[in-house]
Design an enzyme around this catalytic site. Structure first.
Site, PDB file in Angstrom:
ATOM      1  N   HIS A  77     -29.697   0.752  -0.866  1.00  0.00           N
ATOM      2  CA  HIS A  77     -30.158   1.480   0.328  1.00  0.00           C
ATOM      3  C   HIS A  77     -29.753   0.761   1.625  1.00  0.00           C
ATOM      4  O   HIS A  77     -30.496   0.778   2.611  1.00  0.00           O
ATOM      5  CB  HIS A  77     -31.677   1.675   0.313  1.00  0.00           C
ATOM      6  CG  HIS A  77     -32.184   2.525  -0.815  1.00  0.00           C
ATOM      7  ND1 HIS A  77     -32.396   3.871  -0.697  1.00  0.00           N
ATOM      8  CD2 HIS A  77     -32.494   2.227  -2.097  1.00  0.00           C
ATOM      9  CE1 HIS A  77     -32.841   4.354  -1.854  1.00  0.00           C
ATOM     10  NE2 HIS A  77     -32.902   3.372  -2.723  1.00  0.00           N
ATOM     11  N   ASN A 150     -37.668   8.823  -2.717  1.00  0.00           N
ATOM     12  CA  ASN A 150     -36.305   9.370  -2.657  1.00  0.00           C
ATOM     13  C   ASN A 150     -36.368  10.867  -2.412  1.00  0.00           C
ATOM     14  O   ASN A 150     -37.434  11.473  -2.469  1.00  0.00           O
ATOM     15  CB  ASN A 150     -35.577   9.118  -3.981  1.00  0.00           C
ATOM     16  CG  ASN A 150     -35.062   7.689  -4.100  1.00  0.00           C
ATOM     17  OD1 ASN A 150     -34.922   6.986  -3.101  1.00  0.00           O
ATOM     18  ND2 ASN A 150     -34.781   7.278  -5.320  1.00  0.00           N
TER      19      ASN A 150
HETATM   20 FE1  HDD Z   1     -36.034   0.674  -4.687  1.00  0.00          FE
HETATM   21  C1  HDD Z   1     -35.058  -0.362  -1.632  1.00  0.00           C
HETATM   22  C2  HDD Z   1     -36.532   3.851  -3.446  1.00  0.00           C
HETATM   23  C3  HDD Z   1     -36.718   1.808  -7.859  1.00  0.00           C
HETATM   24  C4  HDD Z   1     -35.887  -2.471  -5.839  1.00  0.00           C
HETATM   25  N1  HDD Z   1     -35.817   1.569  -2.894  1.00  0.00           N
HETATM   26  C5  HDD Z   1     -35.419   0.966  -1.740  1.00  0.00           C
HETATM   27  C6  HDD Z   1     -35.433   1.900  -0.661  1.00  0.00           C
HETATM   28  C7  HDD Z   1     -35.836   3.089  -1.168  1.00  0.00           C
HETATM   29  C8  HDD Z   1     -36.086   2.879  -2.583  1.00  0.00           C
HETATM   30  C9  HDD Z   1     -36.012   4.378  -0.426  1.00  0.00           C
HETATM   31  C10 HDD Z   1     -35.037   1.607   0.774  1.00  0.00           C
HETATM   32  C11 HDD Z   1     -36.216   1.227   1.615  1.00  0.00           C
HETATM   33  C12 HDD Z   1     -35.767   1.037   3.051  1.00  0.00           C
HETATM   34  O1  HDD Z   1     -35.437   2.042   3.690  1.00  0.00           O
HETATM   35  O2  HDD Z   1     -35.728  -0.104   3.483  1.00  0.00           O
HETATM   36  N2  HDD Z   1     -36.450   2.483  -5.510  1.00  0.00           N
HETATM   37  C13 HDD Z   1     -36.710   3.643  -4.809  1.00  0.00           C
HETATM   38  C14 HDD Z   1     -37.230   4.630  -5.719  1.00  0.00           C
HETATM   39  C15 HDD Z   1     -37.260   4.068  -6.956  1.00  0.00           C
HETATM   40  C16 HDD Z   1     -36.793   2.708  -6.822  1.00  0.00           C
HETATM   41  C17 HDD Z   1     -37.664   6.028  -5.328  1.00  0.00           C
HETATM   42  C18 HDD Z   1     -37.732   4.649  -8.249  1.00  0.00           C
HETATM   43  C19 HDD Z   1     -38.809   5.342  -8.371  1.00  0.00           C
HETATM   44  N3  HDD Z   1     -36.228  -0.164  -6.517  1.00  0.00           N
HETATM   45  C20 HDD Z   1     -36.544   0.462  -7.699  1.00  0.00           C
HETATM   46  C21 HDD Z   1     -36.712  -0.510  -8.747  1.00  0.00           C
HETATM   47  C22 HDD Z   1     -36.487  -1.737  -8.174  1.00  0.00           C
HETATM   48  C23 HDD Z   1     -36.185  -1.488  -6.777  1.00  0.00           C
HETATM   49  C24 HDD Z   1     -37.075  -0.193 -10.182  1.00  0.00           C
HETATM   50  C25 HDD Z   1     -36.513  -3.108  -8.769  1.00  0.00           C
HETATM   51  C26 HDD Z   1     -37.103  -3.443  -9.884  1.00  0.00           C
HETATM   52  N4  HDD Z   1     -35.482  -1.086  -3.902  1.00  0.00           N
HETATM   53  C27 HDD Z   1     -35.542  -2.264  -4.550  1.00  0.00           C
HETATM   54  C28 HDD Z   1     -35.212  -3.447  -3.680  1.00  0.00           C
HETATM   55  C29 HDD Z   1     -34.972  -2.757  -2.292  1.00  0.00           C
HETATM   56  C30 HDD Z   1     -35.156  -1.299  -2.606  1.00  0.00           C
HETATM   57  C31 HDD Z   1     -34.157  -4.320  -4.190  1.00  0.00           C
HETATM   58  C32 HDD Z   1     -33.677  -3.091  -1.563  1.00  0.00           C
HETATM   59  C33 HDD Z   1     -34.047  -3.292  -0.133  1.00  0.00           C
HETATM   60  C34 HDD Z   1     -35.504  -3.308  -0.125  1.00  0.00           C
HETATM   61  O3  HDD Z   1     -35.990  -3.126  -1.376  1.00  0.00           O
HETATM   62  O4  HDD Z   1     -36.210  -3.461   0.847  1.00  0.00           O
HETATM   63  O5  HDD Z   1     -36.268  -4.325  -3.655  1.00  0.00           O
END
Ligand code: HDD
Length: 725
Positions: A77, A150
């Site tokens: 993202h 999402n």
């Molecule tokens: Fe995630 C970012 C949505 C599963 C780990 N995720 C991130 C963002 C969104 C989502 C919208 C951007 C937030 C922003 O605008 O800063 N992610 C989802 C959705 C998931 C999902 C809807 C499933 C239901 N994500 C998911 C899992 C993991 C992560 C299973 C890790 C085990 N997601 C992350 C992250 C991020 C992230 C690596 C990257 C940047 C951040 O968090 O701030 O931690």
């Protein structure tokens, strides 16, 4: 009551305006008289510049600061944009939760929403085929609530431990870092086959949902299963839904592809432009609710994030709304530094044992530490609006100064005692006393092992147009896979969902439309079942509108000013955005002698393209049409119109303008055009609206065509591909 402005007042304390009156200083506050020349030794006598001096503190600081401007981009993202807004409850949800943000109808809760793509780097294009992030930060009086969702209601995997794998597979391949921001490559599709649980989600990702027209026209889903707990301490399972008032709309694929090059910032500009114009995007907000008693009543596990709760079984209860009404002042501090955390919920909202959510709750805080540092929650955009009091201390870049001589609990002053546990008190987070028993094992329960039925449910529920788009999307993506093992195996997976779909794709990309022999889910079928809420045509706006729609008005010298004025003023009255597109961006004269009819176009024909607008209008004016068919511009003008036709956009023309439409659409059958002669009547077919002269009736019909977003009948009747675009 918290006013929505509380957050903005708070941020204003950290905001500095650039001005002429404030003289330049270094970061340590000293005025330096020169911001252009490094201090150096100069030999004026011989006219030679000598060495630059390291002693120059101003120059050193400026360069050092620049060297360290970048912070790590989000690991997923990375590409996104955001805006502030307001959340309001219309019908209290107090029967289900004690969360004041969801029950108090007198409150306006400030929010920040960040939209994003998943796979691309920070500088990638907005319109790529991808899932869109829809993350909402609620600044409630009881603390921050981050709903990190999402625009697609399901996810690729069930267990958070698979997240690094699915993301590695989707991101550019490791040996050459290709391709950028897209899933059209071997590794992504290899992963999709190796993980039958991803089947449902890849169908969504290949649907039009993954190429939205605008962030303003997307649904947002919490995806995971959360819980709500009411003042009596009773718990229900919920899924959160945000549904846009403008309806759910998408680009067509050719348009998305071109926009990625022609206007990579298309979505972020669209959001900013709408807010600047006062056309604030709005969403209805609701929950699907499953009681504890019904937890096991479905043929899927309600904690499985690869499944929707079909809306015929569990309807959405809309009870609130939110709008985005304020652009950020600075992108880095207010959007790049915005950081979300799924584990941030407020009293009355809780988690479930959804195995994906549990892992997410671990991951987000951790990623913020690496991107922003341990004190990331102190940054203005992340800071709560309520008081924060505890004994967490120090760490890099701590800003807050806490007075007092103790920093531990318990202490002799009884400072910051924890609140008394209470199920009823909306200020206090109460852990729900859920029963937990079982054996330790690396496994999930049997219902998590069925992966095809909801992929079928989704595909069956789409309209014919959406199904065709999905087939084409798969054909495009798999064409970009050059390892035959990959695309042949995906075709076998498609055969488990729908044999017609598999055959169509197999014909295009190769492979045999026979079922995958992976033994998982292959025999299951949903017997042609459909459900509401899956096709985006189920979310057309209640009141179609031209508000926020961009309409190009193509003119040359001698255009009909009355037609241009009518369209411009009618659009302005309804919040539409007229864009004058001239043969050049210098003054263009209207027909007649009135000086006031001279206009300076917003763009010229080469500067902006039809992809960047929702509709095109060609006013009359004999000389104008002659100017538009001069050899120098004719090809581009016709391309504008043909492309708009191919992309299913509304096209309008009056007077002599009709001749241009006639030439552009030459050879396309069934398009009826008005004649220019007196007595000619308004004609409307396939969203092409023409009239001998501008009139109220013309505007109404043309605007209806714009408001319906796309004229899909051109596609279903095979007309849209009849002209080269
Ligand atoms: Fe995630 C970012 C949505 C599963 C780990 N995720 C991130 C963002 C969104 C989502 C919208 C951007 C937030 C922003 O605008 O800063 N992610 C989802 C959705 C998931 C999902 C809807 C499933 C239901 N994500 C998911 C899992 C993991 C992560 C299973 C890790 C085990 N997601 C992350 C992250 C991020 C992230 C690596 C990257 C940047 C951040 O968090 O701030 O931690």
């Amino acid at each position: 009551m918290t006013s929505a402005n509380a957050k903005f007042d708070d941020m204003a304390k950290n905001t500095h305006e650039i001005s002429e009156s404030a003289k330049l200083t270094s970061d340590y506050g000293v005025h330096f008289p020169d911001n252009d020349n490094w201090l150096r030794v100069v030999d004026n006598e011989n006219g030679r510049a000598g060495p630059s001096l390291l002693e120059d503190p101003y120059a050193r600081e400026k360069i050092h600061r620049f060297d360290h401007e970048r912070i790590p981009e989000r690991v997923v993202h990375a590409r996104g944009t955001g805006a502030f807004g307001t959340f309001r409850v219309t019908d209290s949800l107090s029967d289900l939760t004690k969360a004041a943000v969801l029950t108090d109808t007198s409150r306006e809760t400030p929010i920040f929403v960040r939209f994003s793509t998943v796979l691309g780097s920070r500088g990638s294009a907005d319109t790529v085929r991808d899932v869109r992030g829809f993350a909402i930060k609620f600044y409630t009086e009881e603390g921050i609530w981050d709903l990190v969702g999402n625009n697609i209601p399901v996810f690729f995997i069930q267990d958070a431990l698979k997240f690094p794998d699915v993301i590695h597979a989707g991101k550019p391949e490791p040996h050459n870092e290709v391709p950028q921001a897209q899933s059209a490559h071997n590794n992504f599709w290899d992963f999709m086959f190796m993980h039958p649980e991803a089947t449902h989600m890849f169908m969504w990702a290949m649907s039009d949902r993954a190429i939205p027209r605008s962030y303003r026209m997307m649904q947002g889903f919490g995806v995971n299963t959360f819980t709500l707990i009411n003042a009596k301490g009773e718990r229900v399972f919920v899924k959160f839904h945000s549904t846009p008032v403008l309806g759910v709309h998408s680009l067509v694929w050719d348009e998305a592809l071109k926009l990625a090059g022609q206007d990579p910032d298309f979505h972020r500009k669209d959001l900013m432009e709408a807010i600047e114009n006062g056309v604030f995007p709005k969403w209805k907000f609701g929950v699907q609710v499953v009681s504890e008693a019904d937890e096991h009543s479905f043929d899927f596990d309600i904690l499985d994030a690869t499944k929707v709760w079909p809306e015929d079984l569990v309807p959405v209860r809309y009870f609130a709304e939110f709008e985005l009404n304020r652009n950020v002042d600075e992108f880095f501090t207010q959007t790049e530094q915005a950081a979300f955390c799924t584990s941030h919920v407020v009293p009355g909202i809780g988690f479930s044992d959804d195995p994906l959510l549990q892992g997410r709750n671990f991951s987000y805080f951790d990623t913020q530490i690496s991107r922003l540092g341990i004190n990331w929650e102190e940054l203005p955009v992340n800071r709560p609006v309520c008081p924060v009091m505890n004994f967490n201390r120090d760490g890099a870049l701590r800003h807050k100064i806490t007075k007092g001589n103790v920093n531990y609990w318990p202490n002799r002053h009884n400072a910051h005692p924890p609140a008394k546990a209470s199920t009823a008190d909306a200020q206090v987070y109460n852990d729900y006393p859920a029963k937990a028993a079982g054996i330790k094992a690396r496994t999930l329960t049997p219902k998590f092992r069925e992966h095809v039925r909801q992929a079928q449910l989704f595909y069956n529920s789409l309209s014919a147009v959406e199904q065709t788009h999905l087939q084409n999307a798969l054909a495009f993506e798999l064409d970009h896979c050059d390892d035959s093992v990959v695309y042949e195996r995906i075709v076998t997976r498609l055969a488990q969902i729908d044999s017609g779909l598999a055959q169509t794709v197999a014909e295009m990309v190769g492979g045999e439309a026979k079922e995958a022999a992976d033994g998982e889910g292959s025999v299951s079928t949903n017997q042609g079942r459909k459900a509401p809420g899956l096709s985006q045509f189920d979310f057309l706006p209640e009141k179609p509108t031209v508000a926020g729609r961009r309409v190009a008005i193509i003119i040359g010298d001698g255009f009909d000013p009355s037609a241009v004025d009518l369209i411009k003023s009618s659009l302005a009255a309804e919040g539409g955005i007229p864009l004058l597109i001239g043969t050049k961006r210098s003054p263009i004269k209207g027909s007649g002698t009135m000086r006031s009819s001279t206009v300076t176009p917003d763009h010229h024909l080469e500067g902006l393209r039809s992809t960047m607008v929702d509709a095109v209008f060609v006013p009359g004016g004999k000389a104008s049409i002659e100017a538009l068919i001069q050899p120098k511009v004719k090809g581009r003008v016709l391309h504008w119109l043909r492309e708009a036709f191919g992309h299913l956009k509304a096209i309008g023309a009056t007077g002599e303008g009709i001749a241009l439409i006639e030439e552009a659409l030459h050879g396309v059958p069934s398009i009826q055009l008005s004649t220019v002669e007196e007595g000619g009547e308004l004609a409307q077919s396939y969203g092409v609206v023409t009239a001998p002269s501008p009139s109220k009736e013309f505007v109404t019909t043309f605007f209806e065509s714009i408001a319906q977003h796309k004229n899909f009948d051109r596609e279903t009747d095979g007309l849209s591909t009849m002209v080269a675009y």
